[in-house]
Motif scaffolding. Structure first.
Motif, mmCIF file in Angstrom:
data_model
loop_
_atom_site.group_PDB
_atom_site.id
_atom_site.type_symbol
_atom_site.label_atom_id
_atom_site.label_comp_id
_atom_site.label_asym_id
_atom_site.label_seq_id
_atom_site.Cartn_x
_atom_site.Cartn_y
_atom_site.Cartn_z
ATOM 1 N N UNK A 1 73.518 -7.327 86.067
ATOM 2 C CA UNK A 1 72.572 -7.891 85.106
ATOM 3 C C UNK A 1 71.741 -6.775 84.472
ATOM 4 N N UNK B 1 66.832 -10.680 80.360
ATOM 5 C CA UNK B 1 67.866 -10.982 81.359
ATOM 6 C C UNK B 1 67.380 -10.743 82.784
ATOM 7 N N UNK C 1 64.341 -11.109 83.754
ATOM 8 C CA UNK C 1 63.452 -12.240 84.001
ATOM 9 C C UNK C 1 64.227 -13.497 84.333
ATOM 10 N N UNK C 2 65.281 -13.738 83.586
ATOM 11 C CA UNK C 2 66.088 -14.932 83.819
ATOM 12 C C UNK C 2 66.776 -14.869 85.180
ATOM 13 N N UNK C 3 67.262 -13.695 85.529
ATOM 14 C CA UNK C 3 67.933 -13.556 86.830
ATOM 15 C C UNK C 3 66.927 -13.794 87.948
ATOM 16 N N UNK C 4 65.754 -13.270 87.765
ATOM 17 C CA UNK C 4 64.710 -13.471 88.759
ATOM 18 C C UNK C 4 64.396 -14.964 88.909
ATOM 19 N N UNK D 1 66.371 -17.388 88.300
ATOM 20 C CA UNK D 1 67.522 -17.996 88.964
ATOM 21 C C UNK D 1 67.395 -17.879 90.474
ATOM 22 N N UNK D 2 67.038 -16.684 90.925
ATOM 23 C CA UNK D 2 66.925 -16.471 92.371
ATOM 24 C C UNK D 2 65.835 -17.370 92.956
#
Lengths: 211, 211
Positions: free
Chosen positions: B153, B173, B175-178, B180-181
């Motif tokens: 990512x 991205x 931020x979005x991955x974070x 998601x987690x």
DNA sequence: GTCTATAGACAGATAGAC
DNA sequence: GTCTATCTGTCTATAGAC
């Protein structure tokens, strides 16, 4: 095939295989079986030829994604899955992503790459929204940011694959991302009472914004 | 600073800014204020100098990650969050990832990049495992694959940022991955009876494996 | 060790005949 | 339109003086 077309085709393949700087007129001429005169007759020079070639590549890639993963090709989640799990020759690299990382890339090529990524994001954003509407993906997710994140995972897959010299990391990360999405089904429909809050309070958009 | 050190430092910065092919002896010499003689006295040529510089960069990057995100620097989820949300000058590009994408990169440099990514994956894999043990992350996730996905990512964030010519996609991205987690906390401890299965049945490892 | 001078190859572009 | 011959600049590397 006209000499002009032959030149563009040669430029496209060389850009992919060897990058902008290594796409020398000499090699373009060999592959296209055209002479110097043709190159400088149709184009102002190496950069314009490369820009035309890059633009064509961007258009091809964009159209293919729109055809295979656009609206009407299945449920939202299926389209995301299809994109993630597409067959990719990871070691060969992404025709778009590789150019983006080239420090010497002229602006005339970069803009084509940017446009293609915009179109790709648009397709995936729509798929995320559909998946959310269909109840297959958590509604709290920011569709646009998640779309870019899915693109980023694939691009990162190319980077890791090339770093390791193996295709495997691509399947590894796209598989993991796919699994992640599967875990992100929204809370079930049954009246659930006050489940724990979903993550700590935070804006759904990127938390930091630079410059 | 010895001439040798000066040469390596110049090579490191030029590799980052302009890539391998544009790291010409001429420019290295200007920046390091050394003469041609020094370069060819200490190194067999451009490639060996670049390999030494790249190896040093890989070591620096690896060590920094291990110090800031290694075990003992907080909870697993905090370490993952800290890695994702590190300040990054996305437009400048990643010193490792950019090299990986260069089609002309000699093997002597690529191997350093590969090693650094391996060490990074190891640090993040440990953080994922800790987060799972601490109940902050779903236990069904493959720690190693998720670690690589987080790296991907970030690498993809660099690609998108450079393509668009803005830093913003990186924050977007990561931020979005974070987020998601954060959504992937395991099912609560209370005795839950037969919740819907988590995603369709599928191996947790990457679904496809090429070659 | 460090320097300057120079070699040999190739890059990107131009000239001008056909 | 297409070709070949040629120009100029830069690249990586070597030679040889100090």
């Amino acid at each position: 095939m006209s000499k002009r077309e032959a030149l563009v085709e040669a430029a496209k393949s060389l850009l992919w295989e060897r990058g902008f700087h290594a796409m020398s007129p000499r090699e373009v001429l060999q592959r296209s079986r055209a002479g110097q005169g043709s190159l400088y007759h149709f184009f102002s020079g190496k950069e314009e030829l490369a820009a035309v070639a890059m633009s064509a590549v961007a258009e091809e890639v964009s159209r293919r994604i729109e055809v295979t993963c656009g609206p009407g090709t299945g449920s939202g989640i299926d389209r995301l899955e299809r994109f993630l799990m597409s067959d990719r020759d990871a070691l060969r690299g992404c025709r778009l992503g590789r150019m983006a990382q080239d420090p010497d890339l002229p602006e005339s090529l970069r803009s084509s790459v940017a446009t293609a990524f915009e179109r790709l994001r648009s397709v995936l954003e729509r798929a995320v929204q559909d998946a959310q509407r269909e109840g297959a993906l958590h509604p709290d997710l920011d569709a646009s940011a998640l779309a870019d994140t899915i693109i980023a995972v694939v691009q990162g897959g190319y980077v890791l694959a090339r770093a390791r010299g193996e295709n495997e990391p691509m399947a590894r990360v796209t598989g993991a991302m796919s699994a992640l999405l599967m875990l992100l089904k929204p809370p079930q429909n049954e009246p659930v009472v006050a489940r724990a809050p979903l993550g700590r309070p935070r804006s759904r958009k990127s938390a930091k914004r630079r410059t």
